[in-house]
Design a protein around this motif. Structure first.
Motif, PDB file in Angstrom:
ATOM      1  N   GLN A   2       1.403  -1.543  -0.151  1.00  0.00           N
ATOM      2  CA  GLN A   2       0.085   0.162  -0.252  1.00  0.00           C
ATOM      3  C   GLN A   2       1.056   1.204  -0.134  1.00  0.00           C
ATOM      4  N   GLY A  60      -2.533   9.787   3.603  1.00  0.00           N
ATOM      5  CA  GLY A  60      -3.851   9.568   3.324  1.00  0.00           C
ATOM      6  C   GLY A  60      -4.269  10.544   2.517  1.00  0.00           C
ATOM      7  N   ASP A 275      -7.920  10.087   2.397  1.00  0.00           N
ATOM      8  CA  ASP A 275      -8.501   9.113   2.966  1.00  0.00           C
ATOM      9  C   ASP A 275      -8.311   9.824   4.794  1.00  0.00           C
ATOM     10  N   LYS A 278      -6.656   7.859   7.380  1.00  0.00           N
ATOM     11  CA  LYS A 278      -5.116   7.138   6.640  1.00  0.00           C
ATOM     12  C   LYS A 278      -4.095   7.897   6.772  1.00  0.00           C
ATOM     13  N   ARG A 281      -3.650   8.550  10.908  1.00  0.00           N
ATOM     14  CA  ARG A 281      -2.640   7.629  11.211  1.00  0.00           C
ATOM     15  C   ARG A 281      -1.153   8.060  10.708  1.00  0.00           C
TER      16      ARG A 281
END
Length: 549
Positions: A2, A60, A275, A278, A281
Motif C-alpha cells: 500500500q 492518506g 483517506d 489513513k 494514522r
C-alpha cells in the motif's frame, strides 16, 4: 504494498520541483516556529523534516505538506512553558512526551475510523478558534520583536509585562522586526510569484543586520547542532499525568482538524479524495516520531500544500524531497542559519499569526448571522484569554443548541393534525380527502413527516391535546424515515391518551425501518394488530367505518 501504491502517480519533474519549492517556504517558518515555541530553532527544523517525511510516506493524501504550523506552535508553546515552570529539570522531556501522546491519540482516531467526524464542527467555532490562535501568536511575539525574551505567563503575562517591554525596547531589534514585517506585507506580487516573501525577508534583513550592526548587539539564533537529534525518552510525572493527557488531547485534536481541513483544500485542487483515517494514522506516526527526537509536532500546512500542487506535484514524493532538502540544510549548511536575528523570526511569526486570522469571515460575520458572529467572537476571546478546550467545547455546545432550536421550529411544522378535509396542511389525494370528509370531524388525521428527533416531542403533545373530541385517530408515519427515543415516547403518550379517551387508534407505518424503531420502543404493542395499515385509503376507510357503527 500500500505504501508504494500511493506513489503510482509520480510526476518526477513536478514532484521534485514541488519538494524543493516547499522546502524553501518551510525553512523560515520552521526556524520561526522553533524559536517561538521555546524549544529552539533546531526543534522547528527537525519537526519540519520528520513530520513532513513520515506524514508523506504513511498519510492518506498524495500532495499534503505537513510541518509545524502556527496553531500547533501556540499549543506547544503553552505546554512547554507550563512544564518548564513547574519542572525545570524534566519539563522538556515531559513536553515531548505530550507530543508523543498526541501522536498516539491521532493514530487511535484513525484506527477507530473517526476521521470523518473530526471536521464536523460549525464554521463559526472553527473561525473563532483559528482567529484566537492567530491573536495568541501575535501577542506572544511582542517581546521578541521589541528586542527582549518572551515574558512568562503566556498571553496574560505578556500583556501585563507590556509597559516594561516598551520601556526597555531595543530599537535595533525593533527596526529589524518592523523591516521584516514591511517586506512581508508590502513585497510586490510580481516577486511573490517567484520567491516566498518569508525567504526574502529572512535573507535580506539578516544580511542588513550583519552589515550595519555588531554581532554581539543583536540577539541571533546561534549555532544549530549539526547531525541527527538525540532521542528523548518518554518521561511521565504522576502528579500531572491528567494535565499531560489533556494537553495531548488538545494538541492531537488540533492537529487532526488542521490536517483534515488542509486535506479538503488539497482535494478541491487535485480533484482527488484523501483517506481521512489513513491520514490521521500517518500524522500520528509522524508526530510520535517527532516527539521521540525532540522535534516540534506538525499538521497539514495550507500554504505549503497549495504551493506544492500549483507547481506540479502529484505524489508523496514531493514531501519526501522536501524533507531531504531540509535535512541537507541542517546537516551540511547549518552555519548559514547562525546569524539570523531573533527579531526577524519574530516578525515572520507575527505575519503568520496575522494570516491565521479569518479576515474573510470577520468582515462579513455581522451580515451573515448575528448568532454566528457572537459565537465566533466568543470563541476567539475564550481561546485567547481562558482556555482552548473551554472555547471549542462551549462554542460547539452553543452552536448545536442554536441549530437544534432552528430544526425544532422547522420540524414542528411537519407535525400536523387535521379533521377537516378543507385543510390543505396535509398532502392527501382527493379520494383520501373524501374519506376524511365523510367522517364529519370525528376522525383526527395526525400526520408527521421527515426525521423526528427529540426537539419535536412538544409539538406532538400540543397537536394531540384535544384528542377527547374525536372518536378515532390515524397516526400517519408514512413520510417518517427515522424517529428517536424521545419522539417514540411522545407517540406512546399520544396513543395512551387516545385510548383513555376511548378514541380508536389506527397506525399508518409502511416504512420498515420506522416500524422496527417503534417496535423497539413497544409502541406497536399499544395498537391493535388489525389497526395497523400500510395504505392511507385503508386506514381512513377503517376509521370512518368505526365512527358510523
Amino acid at each position: 504494498m500500500q505504501l508504494f501504491e500511493r506513489f503510482k502517480d509520480v510526476h518526477l519533474k513536478g514532484d521534485v520541483f514541488g519538494g524543493v519549492t516547499t522546502a524553501i517556504i518551510s525553512l523560515p517558518l520552521a526556524l520561526a516556529f522553533g524559536v517561538a515555541s521555546g524549544a529552539g530553532a533546531e526543534a522547528g527544523l527537525w519537526g519540519a523534516i520528520m513530520v513532513g517525511l513520515f506524514a508523506s510516506l504513511f498519510g492518506g493524501s498524495s500532495t499534503l505538506i505537513s510541518e509545524p504550523t502556527g496553531p500547533m506552535t501556540v499549543i506547544m508553546t503553552a505546554v512547554l512553558t507550563g512544564m518548564m515552570a513547574k519542572y525545570p529539570d524534566t519539563g522538556l522531556a515531559m513536553t515531548f512526551t505530550v507530543v508523543m501522546m498526541a501522536g498516539a491519540f491521532q493514530i487511535l482516531l484513525g484506527t477507530l475510523k473517526l476521521g470523518k467526524y473530526v471536521t464536523l464542527m460549525p464554521y463559526s467555532v472553527v473561525s473563532g478558534f483559528m482567529s484566537g490562535i492567530g491573536v495568541i501568536l501575535i501577542i506572544l511575539q511582542l517581546g521578541p520583536i521589541l528586542g527582549q525574551a518572551a515574558p512568562m505567563g503566556g498571553v496574560l503575562g505578556t500583556i501585563k509585562s507590556l509597559p516594561g517591554l516598551i520601556a526597555q525596547v531595543d530599537f535595533k531589534e525593533l527596526f529589524l522586526g518592523l523591516l521584516t514585517l514591511a517586506i512581508l506585507f508590502f513585497l510586490p506580487k510580481k516577486y511573490r510569484q517567484h520567491v516566498p516573501p518569508q525567504l526574502i525577508a529572512l535573507v535580506a534583513v539578516t544580511i542588513l543586520s550583519i552589515l550595519i550592526f555588531d554581532s554581539e548587539s543583536i540577539r541571533r539564533i546561534g549555532e544549530i547542532p549539526a547531525g541527527l537529534p538525540s532521542i528523548v525518552l518518554p518521561h511521565f510525572n504522576a502528579d500531572i499525568i491528567t494535565t499531560m493527557v489533556i494537553d495531548a488531547l488538545v494538541l492531537g485534536t488540533l492537529g487532526c482538524i488542521d490536517t483534515l481541513l488542509t486535506a479538503v483544500i488539497g482535494d478541491s485542487l487535485t480533484r482527488k479524495e484523501h483517506d481521512s483515517d489513513k491520514e490521521l494514522r500517518g500524522q500520528g506516526l509522524a508526530n510520535l516520531i517527532a516527539g521521540l527526537f525532540g522535534a516540534l509536532p506538525g499538521a497539514g500546512a495550507t500554504m505549503g500544500t497549495v504551493t506544492n500542487i500549483q507547481v506540479g506535484a502529484r505524489s508523496p514524493l514531493s514531501g519526501v524531497v522536501r524533507a531531504l532538502v531540509l535535512a541537507l540544510v541542517v546537516l551540511v549548511a547549518s552555519d548559514l542559519t547562525e546569524p539570523i536575528p531573533m527579531a526577524v523570526l519574530a516578525g515572520i511569526a507575527v505575519y503568520v499569526g496575522f494570516n491565521i486570522l479569518d479576515w474573510s469571515f470577520i468582515q462579513r460575520a455581522h451580515k451573515v448571522s448575528l448568532p454566528g458572529m457572537a459565537i465566533m467572537y466568543g470563541v476567539m476571546l475564550l481561546t485567547v484569554f481562558v482556555d482552548l478546550i473551554a472555547a471549542v467545547g462551549l462554542g460547539v455546545f452553543i452552536s448545536n443548541i442554536i441549530i437544534i432550536e432552528r430544526l425544532s421550529r422547522e420540524q414542528a411544522r411537519q407535525v400536523k393534525a387535521i379533521s377537516d378535509a378543507d385543510d390543505d396542511d396535509v398532502p392527501l389525494t382527493n379520494e383520501q380527502r373524501g374519506l376524511l370528509e365523510k367522517a364529519q370531524g370525528k376522525v383526527l388525521f395526525f400526520y408527521l413527516s421527515g426525521p423526528m428527533i427529540f426537539s419535536v416531542s412538544k409539538a406532538i403533545s400540543r397537536q394531540h391535546s384535544s384528542i377527547s373530541d374525536y372518536e378515532a385517530m390515524i397516526l400517519d408515519l408514512t413520510d417518517v424515515p427515522m424517529i428517536d427515543v424521545t419522539v417514540g415516547l411522545a407517540l406512546e403518550n399520544a396513543i395512551k391518551d387516545a385510548k383513555e379517551a376511548n378514541c380508536l387508534v389506527y397506525l399508518l407505518c409502511p416504512n420498515q425501518q420506522t416500524r422496527q424503531q417503534l417496535d423497539k420502543f413497544h409502541v406497536i404493542d399499544l395498537v391493535l394488530e388489525g389497526n395497523i395499515y400500510s395504505h392511507r385509503e385503508d386506514a381512513l376507510e377503517a376509521a370512518y367505518q368505526a365512527t358510523v357503527q
